[in-house]
Design a protein around this motif. Structure first.
Motif, PDB file in Angstrom:
ATOM      1  N   LEU A 103       0.708   0.569 -12.085  1.00 50.69           N
ATOM      2  CA  LEU A 103       1.615   1.635 -11.659  1.00 50.69           C
ATOM      3  C   LEU A 103       3.030   1.331 -12.107  1.00 50.69           C
ATOM      4  CD1 LEU A 103       0.218   2.160  -8.113  1.00 50.69           C
ATOM      5  CD2 LEU A 103       0.242   3.859  -9.915  1.00 50.69           C
ATOM      6  N   PHE A 144       1.820   8.961  -6.695  1.00 46.91           N
ATOM      7  CA  PHE A 144       2.109  10.389  -6.640  1.00 46.91           C
ATOM      8  C   PHE A 144       3.331  10.774  -7.442  1.00 46.91           C
ATOM      9  CE2 PHE A 144      -0.911  10.454  -3.177  1.00 46.91           C
ATOM     10  CZ  PHE A 144      -1.531  11.675  -3.379  1.00 46.91           C
ATOM     11  N   LEU A 145       4.314   9.880  -7.508  1.00 46.17           N
ATOM     12  CA  LEU A 145       5.524  10.231  -8.243  1.00 46.17           C
ATOM     13  C   LEU A 145       5.343  10.044  -9.742  1.00 46.17           C
ATOM     14  CD1 LEU A 145       8.465   8.919  -6.050  1.00 46.17           C
ATOM     15  CD2 LEU A 145       7.396  11.155  -6.123  1.00 46.17           C
ATOM     16  N   ALA A 182       6.295  15.025  -3.593  1.00 41.66           N
ATOM     17  CA  ALA A 182       6.123  14.697  -5.004  1.00 41.66           C
ATOM     18  C   ALA A 182       6.050  15.993  -5.795  1.00 41.66           C
ATOM     19  CB  ALA A 182       4.856  13.887  -5.203  1.00 41.66           C
ATOM     20  N   PRO A 219       0.798  -1.219   0.000  1.00 40.36           N
ATOM     21  CA  PRO A 219       0.000   0.000   0.000  1.00 40.36           C
ATOM     22  C   PRO A 219       0.837   1.279   0.000  1.00 40.36           C
ATOM     23  CG  PRO A 219      -0.907  -1.553   1.562  1.00 40.36           C
ATOM     24  CD  PRO A 219       0.385  -2.136   1.079  1.00 40.36           C
ATOM     25  N   ILE A 238       4.484  12.020   1.530  1.00 37.29           N
ATOM     26  CA  ILE A 238       4.706  11.607   0.140  1.00 37.29           C
ATOM     27  C   ILE A 238       4.102  12.582  -0.881  1.00 37.29           C
ATOM     28  CG2 ILE A 238       4.225   9.818  -1.579  1.00 37.29           C
ATOM     29  CD1 ILE A 238       4.503   7.785   0.794  1.00 37.29           C
ATOM     30  N   PRO A 239       2.814  12.980  -0.743  1.00 39.73           N
ATOM     31  CA  PRO A 239       2.282  13.904  -1.750  1.00 39.73           C
ATOM     32  C   PRO A 239       2.991  15.249  -1.735  1.00 39.73           C
ATOM     33  CG  PRO A 239       0.526  12.937  -0.450  1.00 39.73           C
ATOM     34  CD  PRO A 239       1.802  12.598   0.228  1.00 39.73           C
ATOM     35  N   ILE A 272      -7.032   6.347  -3.265  1.00 35.38           N
ATOM     36  CA  ILE A 272      -5.794   5.554  -3.175  1.00 35.38           C
ATOM     37  C   ILE A 272      -5.209   5.672  -1.784  1.00 35.38           C
ATOM     38  CG2 ILE A 272      -3.399   5.358  -3.976  1.00 35.38           C
ATOM     39  CD1 ILE A 272      -4.328   6.299  -6.717  1.00 35.38           C
ATOM     40  N   GLN A 273      -5.106   6.922  -1.296  1.00 36.59           N
ATOM     41  CA  GLN A 273      -4.532   7.130   0.039  1.00 36.59           C
ATOM     42  C   GLN A 273      -5.417   6.518   1.121  1.00 36.59           C
ATOM     43  OE1 GLN A 273      -3.574  11.467   0.034  1.00 36.59           O
ATOM     44  NE2 GLN A 273      -1.683  10.642   0.883  1.00 36.59           N
ATOM     45  N   VAL A 279       1.061   4.274  -2.984  1.00 35.52           N
ATOM     46  CA  VAL A 279       0.944   5.727  -2.803  1.00 35.52           C
ATOM     47  C   VAL A 279       2.153   6.431  -3.401  1.00 35.52           C
ATOM     48  CG1 VAL A 279       0.860   7.569  -1.089  1.00 35.52           C
ATOM     49  CG2 VAL A 279      -0.501   5.522  -0.763  1.00 35.52           C
ATOM     50  N   ASN A 323       1.826   9.152   4.575  1.00 41.32           N
ATOM     51  CA  ASN A 323       0.816   9.598   3.622  1.00 41.32           C
ATOM     52  C   ASN A 323       0.701  11.119   3.560  1.00 41.32           C
ATOM     53  OD1 ASN A 323      -0.950   7.646   2.063  1.00 41.32           O
ATOM     54  ND2 ASN A 323      -0.647   6.586   4.002  1.00 41.32           N
ATOM     55  N   LEU A 326      -1.127  -3.634 -10.876  1.00 41.30           N
ATOM     56  CA  LEU A 326      -2.098  -2.624 -10.458  1.00 41.30           C
ATOM     57  C   LEU A 326      -2.129  -1.440 -11.428  1.00 41.30           C
ATOM     58  CD1 LEU A 326      -1.550  -2.552  -6.610  1.00 41.30           C
ATOM     59  CD2 LEU A 326      -3.729  -2.904  -7.734  1.00 41.30           C
ATOM     60  N   PHE A 368      -9.125  -0.632  -5.116  1.00 40.09           N
ATOM     61  CA  PHE A 368      -7.788  -0.061  -5.239  1.00 40.09           C
ATOM     62  C   PHE A 368      -7.435   0.100  -6.718  1.00 40.09           C
ATOM     63  CE2 PHE A 368      -3.598  -0.494  -2.602  1.00 40.09           C
ATOM     64  CZ  PHE A 368      -3.548   0.863  -2.495  1.00 40.09           C
ATOM     65  N   TYR A 369      -7.729  -0.965  -7.480  1.00 40.76           N
ATOM     66  CA  TYR A 369      -7.426  -0.969  -8.904  1.00 40.76           C
ATOM     67  C   TYR A 369      -8.183   0.151  -9.628  1.00 40.76           C
ATOM     68  CZ  TYR A 369      -6.672  -3.023 -13.529  1.00 40.76           C
ATOM     69  OH  TYR A 369      -6.301  -3.247 -14.828  1.00 40.76           O
ATOM     70  N   PHE A 428      -6.751  10.065  -6.241  1.00 39.85           N
ATOM     71  CA  PHE A 428      -5.743  10.096  -5.185  1.00 39.85           C
ATOM     72  C   PHE A 428      -6.302   9.972  -3.772  1.00 39.85           C
ATOM     73  CE2 PHE A 428      -3.349  11.702  -8.760  1.00 39.85           C
ATOM     74  CZ  PHE A 428      -2.158  11.014  -8.609  1.00 39.85           C
ATOM     75  N   ILE A 464      -6.706   3.505  -8.783  1.00 43.52           N
ATOM     76  CA  ILE A 464      -5.444   3.784  -9.472  1.00 43.52           C
ATOM     77  C   ILE A 464      -5.702   4.108 -10.932  1.00 43.52           C
ATOM     78  CG2 ILE A 464      -3.310   2.712 -10.277  1.00 43.52           C
ATOM     79  CD1 ILE A 464      -3.376   1.119  -7.588  1.00 43.52           C
ATOM     80  N   ARG A 465      -6.589   3.327 -11.569  1.00 41.57           N
ATOM     81  CA  ARG A 465      -6.860   3.554 -12.991  1.00 41.57           C
ATOM     82  C   ARG A 465      -7.533   4.896 -13.236  1.00 41.57           C
ATOM     83  NH1 ARG A 465      -3.929   0.293 -16.454  1.00 41.57           N
ATOM     84  NH2 ARG A 465      -3.486  -1.536 -15.231  1.00 41.57           N
ATOM     85  N   SER A 504      -4.940   2.792   1.176  1.00 42.18           N
ATOM     86  CA  SER A 504      -3.624   2.459   1.722  1.00 42.18           C
ATOM     87  C   SER A 504      -3.618   2.595   3.242  1.00 42.18           C
ATOM     88  CB  SER A 504      -2.586   3.367   1.061  1.00 42.18           C
ATOM     89  OG  SER A 504      -1.533   3.621   1.916  1.00 42.18           O
TER      90      SER A 504
END
Lengths: 296, 333
Positions: free
Chosen positions: A233, A146-147, B31, A138, B27-28, B299-300, A142, B24, A231, B287-288, B296, B291-292, B303
């Motif tokens: 990514l 984000f990257l 980025a 997980p 990270i953003p 996703i967070q 993330v 969490n 997934l 989750f999939y 965000f 992501i697709r 997670s």
């Protein structure tokens, strides 16, 4: 003179036992073969086929395996054997980078934590325990989300940054049991510096554990990176086995029966994971002699 | 001592939640690019839900307090996480992240609990049999391949099973949690349908996980078989069956629970990917989708929920373990 000779003899004996490990452990040989033979074949095939065969639309789409395309072509007209040959190394590279990163950090912190004790030990142990409690995938999702697109080596480094606690734990426990050994005491009394003791006296005895941690990190990193790619990514711009699986899945290869698109990368990944598993069995046995007896 | 152990484990749980939240948060922010503008730009580019964009930005700004100093942002973020306020989904704007997760969670918990329990029972039994001196050689040989399967990731087994069983043999449905038109309910028809859809995902997990439990049980059983209490029990002339179950398996199986606490993170992550392959409506499937669709916040949210649930399960196992294994007292590790 006599000390030197004894020392040399010991070193030679150490080397021999390392070599014997290679000859005595069929699991190790088989495991290494599972990794090295595909790498060799891939290198030859890369040379033979050339990069042109994995360009989009190089051939007709979804060709069945034939003499011309031993494993057929995928839904984008790329030669599947070529994709495997070019994708194998980047796939393994993620694991190697992660393994080196995790082993370096893990060994350093493990040595430090076990030898220094006190607040340093407390901090490192706390950090390692908390990090072990957080699921890796997980967090990686993330990071990767984000990257955006991440290169193979930076993904490896990121995985390595979260995978070091395993090595740290084992190394720390070993250092704790070794730090009061007579030969360490001897080195300390003869005025060796702390860093010298760590590197020259302790580390050589810990190499099997470092190796075990390394193999674990490599296989964990490959597992995680392929998982990320499934997934959706981590678009690396490089062909990898995980991206092949993702493309096949997205392209409906399963429902359309295009088995030659996804069975080869899946089989190759199985071979890699089983190979790493066999290597880790052998290394674990070496690191923990008690396991040798109980092997059934 | 008991209280100390309890507080220690609880403190550890809080530390994990805190670390997850902090990661969490960080990270953003490290980025490149502004996550909000980025999200909205991506959504607009994809032609999704642009009408709610202004409200979405407003909600984000309020939620993240982007005009506050970083420290204030951090503490309000922590507060939100500890109260499980995960904000709004970006792709399905007015829907809260927590709603989406709560809808998906029962599917995943059901699949994971059943398959993990089955794998645990079968694997521990196989592992014990592998070492037991009276097991026929042939049976031992037949059991060994499972140990190799433990090295194969769940998702690879899932891909192969999905292709062979669902698409080639047409035995079971390849995707989804139910057939179209069937809603989860307490009727025979619905339950049979749900079980049918869950069989392949569960099988992918079990086939690989059995080997994991076998390896652990094999190790424990070797020590048990050679121990003095087994010798005594044998000398007493107890029946082999009693020896195996009450003196062998019962002694060796308990440490397997510790192995579960260590492996839980990987088990859950593996199951997430299996859900993706089978388009299962659980957390993995969600989750999939997240992501697709570059969602965000979702996703967070997933997670964080995954990390917290795993940490919570480990906490529970850690607290129960000394109760079921009398050899361990509540002491600090």
């Amino acid at each position: 003179m006599t000390v030197d000779a004894a020392d040399r003899r010991e070193r030679v004996a150490g080397l021999m036992s390392g070599l014997r490990l290679l000859t005595v452990r069929p699991a190790l040989i088989l495991g290494l073969a599972f990794l090295l033979v595909p790498l060799l074949v891939a290198a030859v095939e890369r040379h033979r086929l050339g990069a042109g065969v994995i360009e989009l639309g190089a051939y007709q789409f979804n060709l069945r395996p034939s003499d011309e395309h031993v494993l057929g072509t995928d839904g984008y007209g790329r030669d599947v054997l070529g994709m495997l040959s070019f994708g194998l190394w980047p796939t393994l590279q993620v694991g190697l980078v992660a393994g080196v990163t995790a082993s370096a950090i893990g060994t350093f912190l493990g040595l430090l934590s076990g030898y220094a004790r006190g607040w340093i030990d407390w901090t490192v142990r706390g950090l390692a325990d908390v990090l072990l409690g957080i699921p890796v995938l997980p967090i990686l999702v993330v990071v990767a989300a984000f990257l955006g697109s991440v290169s193979v080596s930076s993904l490896g480094v990121v995985i390595g940054l979260v995978a070091w606690p395993f090595t740290t734990r084992v190394i720390r426990a070993q250092v704790l049991s070794l730090r009061d050994a007579p030969y360490i005491e001897m080195a300390r009394l003869s005025g060796a510096r702390r860093s010298g003791i760590l590197v020259f006296e302790l580390l050589p005895n810990l190499l099997p554990y470092v190796m075990a941690g390394f193999v674990g990190a490599v296989s964990g990193a490959i597992l995680a990176s392929v998982g990320l790619q499934i997934l959706g990514l981590g678009s690396f711009g490089l062909p990898t086995l995980g991206l092949m699986l993702d493309a096949a899945y997205q392209g409906g290869a399963l429902s359309r029966g295009l088995w030659w698109w996804f069975v080869p990368p899946a089989a190759l990944l199985v071979l890699i994971f089983v190979g790493l598993f066999l290597i880790s069995l052998a290394v674990d046995e070496f690191a923990n002699p008690r396991l040798r007896k109980r092997a059934t | 001592m008991t209280l100390r152990y309890f507080i220690g484990r609880l403190g550890f749980f809080v530390a994990i939640v805190w670390a997850t939240a902090t990661l969490n948060f960080v990270i953003p922010r490290i980025a490149p690019g502004d996550p909000i503008e980025d999200t909205v730009a991506r959504l607009t580019a994809a032609g999704q839900s642009t009408e709610g964009a202004d409200e979405l930005i407003a909600a984000y700004r309020a939620q993240l307090g982007l005009d506050d100093p970083l420290v204030v942002q951090y503490f309000s973020y922590l507060k939100a996480i500890f109260t499980l306020d995960l904000g709004y989904s970006a792709a399905l704007f007015p829907v809260r992240v927590s709603t989406l997760i709560t809808d998906a969670l029962p599917w995943s918990i059901g699949l994971l609990t059943v398959s993990t329990l089955l794998a645990f029972v079968i694997g521990s039994l196989f592992g014990a049999l592998l070492v037991w001196p009276k097991t026929p050689r042939l049976a031992r040989l037949a059991l060994s391949p499972f140990m190799i399967l433990s090295a194969v990731p769940y998702y690879l087994l899932a891909i192969l099973l999905s292709f062979i069983v669902a698409f080639k043999l047409n035995l079971l449905a390849p995707t989804g949690g139910t057939s179209p038109g069937i809603t989860p309910a307490w009727s025979i028809e619905a339950i049979v349908d749900i079980v049918k859809h869950a069989t392949l995902p569960a099988l992918s997990i079990i086939l690989s996980a059995v080997g994991f439990w076998m390896l652990g049980m094999r190790g424990m059983m070797v020590t048990t078989v050679g121990s003095d209490h087994m010798l005594l029990a044998e000398a007493k002339g107890l029946r082999p069956r009693t020896l195996f179950w009450r003196h062998g398996v019962r002694t060796a199986i308990l440490p397997q629970i510790t192995a579960l606490t260590l492996a839980l993170g990987e088990v859950v992550s593996g199951a997430v990917l299996v859900e993706v392959i089978f388009g299962y409506p659980g957390i993995g499937g969600l989750f999939y989708q997240a992501i697709r669709s570059n969602d965000f916040p979702l996703i967070q949210g997933i997670s964080i929920v995954l990390a917290i649930s795993i940490a919570f399960a480990i906490l529970v196992l850690d607290l129960i373990y000394p109760l079921i294994d009398p050899r361990i007292s509540y002491r600090r590790r």
